[in-house]
Write an enzyme that holds these catalytic residues in place. Structure first.
Site, mmCIF file in Angstrom:
data_model
loop_
_atom_site.group_PDB
_atom_site.id
_atom_site.type_symbol
_atom_site.label_atom_id
_atom_site.label_comp_id
_atom_site.label_asym_id
_atom_site.label_seq_id
_atom_site.Cartn_x
_atom_site.Cartn_y
_atom_site.Cartn_z
ATOM 1 N N HIS A 60 0.826 -1.219 0.000
ATOM 2 C CA HIS A 60 0.000 0.000 0.000
ATOM 3 C C HIS A 60 0.857 1.264 0.000
ATOM 4 O O HIS A 60 1.905 1.319 0.643
ATOM 5 C CB HIS A 60 -1.032 -0.010 1.125
ATOM 6 N N ASP A 164 5.838 2.137 6.839
ATOM 7 C CA ASP A 164 4.550 1.491 6.610
ATOM 8 C C ASP A 164 3.794 2.318 5.562
ATOM 9 O O ASP A 164 3.224 3.337 5.904
ATOM 10 C CB ASP A 164 3.760 1.404 7.918
ATOM 11 N N GLU A 194 -5.273 1.554 2.464
ATOM 12 C CA GLU A 194 -5.124 0.360 3.295
ATOM 13 C C GLU A 194 -5.361 0.702 4.758
ATOM 14 O O GLU A 194 -5.996 -0.049 5.495
ATOM 15 C CB GLU A 194 -3.721 -0.243 3.116
ATOM 16 N N GLU A 195 -4.845 1.858 5.169
ATOM 17 C CA GLU A 195 -4.911 2.239 6.582
ATOM 18 C C GLU A 195 -6.338 2.503 7.053
ATOM 19 O O GLU A 195 -6.600 2.630 8.237
ATOM 20 C CB GLU A 195 -4.025 3.464 6.848
ATOM 21 N N ASP A 217 3.835 -6.071 3.611
ATOM 22 C CA ASP A 217 3.556 -5.003 4.579
ATOM 23 C C ASP A 217 4.513 -5.127 5.756
ATOM 24 O O ASP A 217 5.184 -6.147 5.911
ATOM 25 C CB ASP A 217 2.098 -5.086 5.053
ATOM 26 N N HIS A 303 4.132 3.035 12.569
ATOM 27 C CA HIS A 303 3.236 4.204 12.625
ATOM 28 C C HIS A 303 3.832 5.401 13.360
ATOM 29 O O HIS A 303 3.193 6.445 13.444
ATOM 30 C CB HIS A 303 1.859 3.864 13.219
HETATM 31 CO CO CO Z 1 -0.164 0.722 8.838
HETATM 32 ZN ZN ZN Z 2 0.846 -1.190 6.404
#
Ligand code: CO
Ligand code: ZN
Length: 331
Positions: A60, A164, A194-195, A217, A303
């Protein structure tokens, strides 16, 4: 390329810039590139086998961020989270809007008293002198991402915002560039949103109708001073996914991936991700159901704007993906 990939704007739903950057990079190496209505970059490389499998590998390109909910009378901004933002990794950090306007994320609440994560306790100071002044630069609904350079640490580790999942986009690009000929039809997808719940990959899988899905991922590593709970560690190699909260990986694919890693001497470990889903879940449940699996990149501080990866793991993930997608599958 890694530095650009981590820095280009792409908060969920606003991935145009990163999508066009990625599309340009991969164009010379594939037969087709298209960007769909959700902003997914879908690439296609035709396979050489008489009966190729359709393989969708997804990374992503959206990143977590903030959306402005209100501009106060004195020119501060209130925000909500876009994706899994922690106020504890946000407080006293910097953000940047798509138009380049920057701001400080601050709070006036005593951190110790907040208890559970509450992004509404944050405000953003862009330097505006009044509401009217702020409105010249920012509108309600605008999004911002963290500021966090990609820098080299010691021992082949790198620190940046947005590993990420830009580190996985990096892996997909490297893999595309390495594959000259492959028996299978390859659909490498740079997915969006995606998030917010695997939204881009869900739609892309519906259109591609793959036989096999692979999510690339990041996954949490368990090697910090007080957290040794899980199996995955930084520097432990490519993490072959057994499950996460969105998917139980296909048993046959997991076994075959382990065999490929062993055969090619690729450093690997097995991943069970307790909290958090991946595009593998969306692909798995698309169409009539799709056998899915995942290759994960060990990541400290997922994150946070200071997240850390090990380039040896990244190389291992690239090698594993490249070898695996060119396998023959027994179904
Ligand atoms: Co994420
Ligand atoms: Zn991710």
């Amino acid at each position: 390329m890694l530095k650009e990939l981590t820095q280009i704007f792409g908060v969920s739903g606003r991935e145009k810039e990163i999508a066009s950057y990625v599309a340009e990079l991969v164009k010379p190496y594939v037969d087709e590139v298209k960007i769909d209505a959700l902003g997914n970059v879908i690439t296609y490389k035709k396979g050489t086998a008489a009966n190729p499998k359709k393989i969708m590998a997804s990374a992503h390109i959206d990143e977590i961020g903030f959306m402005v909910t209100k501009i106060t009378d004195d020119g501060y901004l209130k925000v909500r989270a876009v994706g899994g933002i922690s106020m504890y990794t946000s407080y006293a950090n910097r953000i940047e809007f798509q138009n380049g306007v920057k701001g400080a994320l601050m709070t006036e609440t005593n951190i110790a008293e907040i208890g559970k994560n509450d992004v509404s306790k944050l405000y953003v100071d862009i330097g505006a002198t009044s509401k009217e002044d702020a409105e010249k630069y920012v509108r309600v609904g605008d999004t911002a991402h963290y500021v966090g350079d990609c820098v080299e640490l010691v021992s082949g580790r790198y620190m940046s915002k947005s590993f990420d999942d830009r580190i996985a986009a990096y892996i997909l690009i490297q893999s595309i560039q390495q594959i000259k000929e492959c028996p299978n039809d390859l659909y490498y997808v740079f997915s969006t949103q995606e998030e917010l719940g695997l939204r881009g990959a869900r739609v892309a899988a519906q259109g591609i109708h793959p036989d096999i899905g692979i999510a690339l991922d990041v996954t949490t590593s368990f090697d910090t001073p007080d957290n040794k709970e899980g199996n995955v560690v930084l520097g432990g190699g490519a993490a072959i996914k057994a499950m996460d909260s969105s998917v139980i990986c296909d048993e046959m694919l997991v076994n075959q991936m382990v065999e490929v890693a062993q055969r090619d001497n690729i450093h690997y470990q097995i991943e069970v991700l307790a909290a958090g889903g991946t595009d593998a879940g969306a692909i798995n449940q698309s169409n009539d159901g799709v056998r899915s699996c995942g290759i994960s990149i060990p990541n400290r501080y997922v994150h946070a704007p200071v997240s850390v990866v090990d380039m040896a793991d990244v190389e291992a993930c690239t090698a594993l993906l490249t070898a695996f997608v060119c396998e023959t599958f027994a179904f």
